[in-house]
Write a protein that holds these residues in place. Structure first.
Motif, short mmCIF file in Angstrom:
data_model
loop_
_atom_site.label_atom_id
_atom_site.label_comp_id
_atom_site.label_asym_id
_atom_site.label_seq_id
_atom_site.Cartn_x
_atom_site.Cartn_y
_atom_site.Cartn_z
N GLY A 1 -2.92 -4.79 -2.67
CA GLY A 1 -2.24 -3.52 -1.93
C GLY A 1 -3.91 -2.37 -2.16
O GLY A 1 -4.81 -2.87 -2.74
N ASP A 2 -3.11 -1.03 -2.15
CA ASP A 2 -4.01 -0.22 -1.89
C ASP A 2 -3.35 1.25 -2.03
O ASP A 2 -2.16 1.30 -1.89
CB ASP A 2 -4.38 0.42 -0.14
CG ASP A 2 -5.71 1.19 -0.14
OD1 ASP A 2 -6.18 1.57 -1.21
OD2 ASP A 2 -6.12 1.36 0.94
N THR A 3 -3.79 2.23 -3.03
CA THR A 3 -3.12 3.16 -3.07
C THR A 3 -3.90 4.83 -3.51
O THR A 3 -5.24 4.98 -3.72
CB THR A 3 -2.16 3.49 -4.88
OG1 THR A 3 -2.50 1.92 -4.80
CG2 THR A 3 -1.57 4.26 -5.16
N THR A 4 -3.03 5.27 -2.51
CA THR A 4 -4.81 6.38 -1.95
C THR A 4 -3.16 8.07 -1.75
O THR A 4 -1.94 7.72 -2.12
CB THR A 4 -4.91 5.94 -0.87
OG1 THR A 4 -5.66 7.35 -0.23
CG2 THR A 4 -3.64 6.49 0.19
N ALA A 5 -4.11 8.96 -1.53
CA ALA A 5 -3.29 10.08 -1.72
C ALA A 5 -2.67 10.60 0.09
O ALA A 5 -3.63 10.14 1.00
CB ALA A 5 -4.35 11.09 -1.70
N SER A 6 -1.77 11.10 0.02
CA SER A 6 -1.48 11.56 1.07
C SER A 6 -1.28 13.08 1.21
O SER A 6 -1.41 13.79 0.07
CB SER A 6 0.00 11.03 1.24
OG SER A 6 0.96 11.95 2.19
N ARG A 7 -1.62 14.00 2.50
CA ARG A 7 -1.55 15.78 2.80
C ARG A 7 0.43 15.50 2.58
O ARG A 7 0.33 16.57 2.41
CB ARG A 7 -2.18 15.73 4.01
CG ARG A 7 -3.75 15.30 3.62
CD ARG A 7 -4.54 17.17 2.66
NE ARG A 7 -5.83 17.07 2.71
CZ ARG A 7 -6.66 16.16 1.81
NH1 ARG A 7 -5.50 15.07 0.58
NH2 ARG A 7 -7.63 16.06 1.54
N SER B 1 1.04 -1.01 0.12
CA SER B 1 -0.12 0.69 -0.19
C SER B 1 0.94 0.96 -0.10
O SER B 1 1.77 1.53 0.78
CB SER B 1 -0.92 0.24 1.28
OG SER B 1 -2.18 -1.60 1.10
N ILE B 2 0.14 2.19 -0.90
CA ILE B 2 1.42 3.41 -0.91
C ILE B 2 0.80 4.47 -0.73
O ILE B 2 -0.90 4.96 -0.95
CB ILE B 2 2.31 3.86 -2.56
CG1 ILE B 2 1.92 3.57 -3.43
CG2 ILE B 2 3.27 2.65 -2.16
CD1 ILE B 2 1.95 3.81 -4.71
N ALA B 3 0.81 5.75 0.41
CA ALA B 3 0.44 7.14 0.19
C ALA B 3 0.99 8.26 -0.33
O ALA B 3 1.92 8.16 0.20
CB ALA B 3 -0.63 7.34 1.73
N LEU B 4 0.65 8.89 -0.97
CA LEU B 4 0.78 10.06 -2.17
C LEU B 4 0.66 11.43 -2.28
O LEU B 4 -0.86 11.27 -2.98
CB LEU B 4 2.35 9.64 -2.91
CG LEU B 4 1.60 8.38 -3.53
CD1 LEU B 4 0.84 8.48 -5.13
CD2 LEU B 4 2.69 7.08 -4.82
N SER B 5 1.67 12.56 -2.02
CA SER B 5 0.87 13.57 -2.40
C SER B 5 1.41 13.36 -3.92
O SER B 5 1.68 13.07 -4.44
CB SER B 5 1.56 14.61 -1.47
OG SER B 5 2.89 14.72 -1.60
N ASN B 6 0.20 15.21 -4.02
CA ASN B 6 0.58 15.51 -5.51
C ASN B 6 2.21 16.38 -5.87
O ASN B 6 2.47 16.59 -7.42
CB ASN B 6 -0.20 16.75 -6.02
CG ASN B 6 -0.50 17.86 -5.46
OD1 ASN B 6 0.37 17.44 -4.50
ND2 ASN B 6 -1.28 18.46 -4.69
N SER C 1 3.36 0.78 3.25
CA SER C 1 2.50 -0.30 4.16
C SER C 1 2.96 -1.71 3.14
O SER C 1 2.57 -2.08 2.29
CB SER C 1 1.21 -0.08 4.68
OG SER C 1 1.22 -1.18 5.61
N VAL D 1 3.92 7.74 2.17
CA VAL D 1 3.82 6.47 3.20
C VAL D 1 3.95 4.87 2.28
O VAL D 1 3.05 4.56 1.36
CB VAL D 1 2.80 6.37 4.36
CG1 VAL D 1 2.57 5.65 4.82
CG2 VAL D 1 2.22 7.90 4.87
#
Lengths: 343, 343
Positions: free
Chosen positions: B131-137, B98-103, B143, B141
């Protein structure tokens, strides 16, 4: 990151980015029965299979601590993963829980979060078997992986629907989206004037749908008791229309659903109207209800017919018939998927 | 978070917080063979067992993109989880990512990250199953959850060491910590004067130890070929002394290790001296080497005796004999664990 070419993630969108990344992934191990592409992966486990699913939740993206109590954030973080296990028609058994937190959080705050996590683990009868606890420079991050069990023949994939199956949805839809709008509105009121007390008494149902959703494991257990294995299933996390599109694509079918069969709670309906939102749009495109969407063979209809909380909203069709909504007036309109966009 | 009492997380520390949270966790399902407390959890899987481990990695806490190339961050994120599977004497088969990333991140940057993740999946022969792919502020991140397989009798827990077992460490230690110091020093130089090119040629070994560690799956396969099941094992992520303490506590033994047996690379030694660090302290308390620490029954010594990359650093003792380091001069000093502190 000095790239000669820079493509913005927004150009691809969330689903586009996921598709793009998944293209590079190849499955090599025979013990991997199903990789990416369903609610959960499926791996070999001797006499049964394990399903594995994971979610990553970030403060400010997936939850707002301005109105979400930490207990509820913990409960929901578990519930959304259990919901993906349920969507495979499997029984959840274990979860891992990783959290990252900044020094803004006290031990008491972490305890509140964990009281929700542990309450959910108790409620869904799963064991917390591991995880990671680490520091964060900014907000709270929660990553949960859930593992469930099933016999191989009990699994429901997205890809199993046949033409003329009956489409079923549990519970009611749209509540979580409407609840979110109310919470956001009251937050704005409170931020403009901190002396204003938010008035949420009228909205307890919809706000609870947003803050503390329950995974429909009850339905999974009932389906087993009734001897019904859905031909396809997923949980409604991105909105009904978007999930129907997943079934159409994976199963190569079309769908026809009926507006007058769509389940909506009265408070959801009234609040949507109050907010100048179209209730049916809320049902079709509202996310985070965590109800189940599944298809059954017509022969199983009798077994579920009397179930108070399972709604027969339409049927699958040949793929060339497309994706259609029959309105209350009998007009056939093309279904559009919208889903959630975080990017 | 209006608590009547506010306890800072720093008062408990990372291990204290984890112990505090784990107290509330109870295991209910018979398919959970081992929950929290080892390198990985163990669950029932018919004719074998699955081991499950997870790690949550945050930019600015676990990696610094000022000097860590995204490919290496991706590779390392996988390797550290594989290392936990190895530490159970199991064979990794699947991972979720899983990853979270900002623009701030472009598609090309995400591709670089995934090229490292996929290279590691290839190297360790594991499938990326979800997994999961999402936005981050804010920052990136990652996992990862890794799942491995073993026969039940092949597993090595932390708790299996007996008195008079031989303590083994693979590879060499302290390099990752020394590499980190070099990278931090060069970052400071660069930030003070962006025209200065960092001079890392002298330090390729230690910086590689920090940026792209390799899990010792090679050793796990060799142990199997040689017919050796370690009586206890863990991976050296928090530093040798800290890991020895884990064995002592879980197995109820003491340990005596010998300074002249501790494995250290020449570049690690020389660079530590250059940095005014004590090389032996780096070996004892440096984290992130991801080598294996294990104990074997004396009868297995002959099988491993000639192995070039396994070092016999001491032996277990009765618990009342304590934890001791015998220095080169023959002095016996008490071993202290320091480990990593993120909070």
């Amino acid at each position: 990151m000095e790239d000669s070419k820079r493509t913005e993630i927004g150009e691809l969108g969330e689903f586009g980015l996921i598709d793009h990344l998944n293209k590079s992934i190849k499955i090599k191990n025979p013990s991997t029965f199903k990789g990416i592409g369903d609610d959960a992966a499926v791996i070999e486990a001797g006499d049964h299979v394990k399903v594995v699913t994971t979610d990553l939740l970030l403060e400010g993206v997936h939850f707002d601590l301005a109105y979400a109590p930490l207990q509820h954030v913990g409960f929901k973080a578990v519930a959304v993963n259990i919901s993906d296990v349920a969507a495979m028609n499997a029984i959840p058994k274990q979860i891992t829980v990783s959290i990252a937190l900044s020094n803004r959080f006290s031990v008491e705050a972490v305890d509140a979060l964990y009281s929700g996590i542990n309450a959910a683990a108790e409620h869904y009868n799963v064991d917390v078997i591991g995880g990671d606890t680490t520091a964060s420079r900014s907000g709270l991050v929660i990553s949960i992986t859930a593992i469930g069990e099933a016999k191989k023949e009990e699994l429901s994939y997205r890809s199993g629907a046949k033409v003329n199956d009956i489409i079923c949805a549990t519970g009611d839809l749209g509540g979580a989206l409407v609840g979110l709008q109310i919470l956001e509105r009251e937050k704005q009121v409170f931020m403009a004037n901190p002396d204003m007390k938010p008035d949420l008494d009228k909205y307890t149902f919809v706000t609870a749908r947003q803050l503390k959703p329950d995974s429909r494991m009850d339905i999974i257990h009932e389906l087993r008791e009734l001897g019904v294995v859905p031909t396809s299933m997923l949980d409604i996390s991105d909105g009904l229309a978007s999930e129907l599109f997943h079934i159409c694509k994976a199963s190569n079918v079309g769908v026809t659903i009926y507006e007058d069969k769509l389940p909506i709670d009265k408070q959801t309906f009234d609040t949507a109207v109050e907010l100048n939102m179209d209730p049916i749009t809320c049902v079709l495109n509202g996310g985070e209800d965590y109800e189940l969407l599944f298809t059954i063979d017509q022969k199983d209809f009798e077994k579920l017919e009397k179930h108070a909380d399972i709604h027969f909203i339409g049927h699958t069709t040949k793929p060339e018939d497309g994706k259609n909504l029959v309105t209350k007036s009998g007009t056939v309109v093309e279904l559009k998927a919208q889903g959630w966009k975080h990017f």
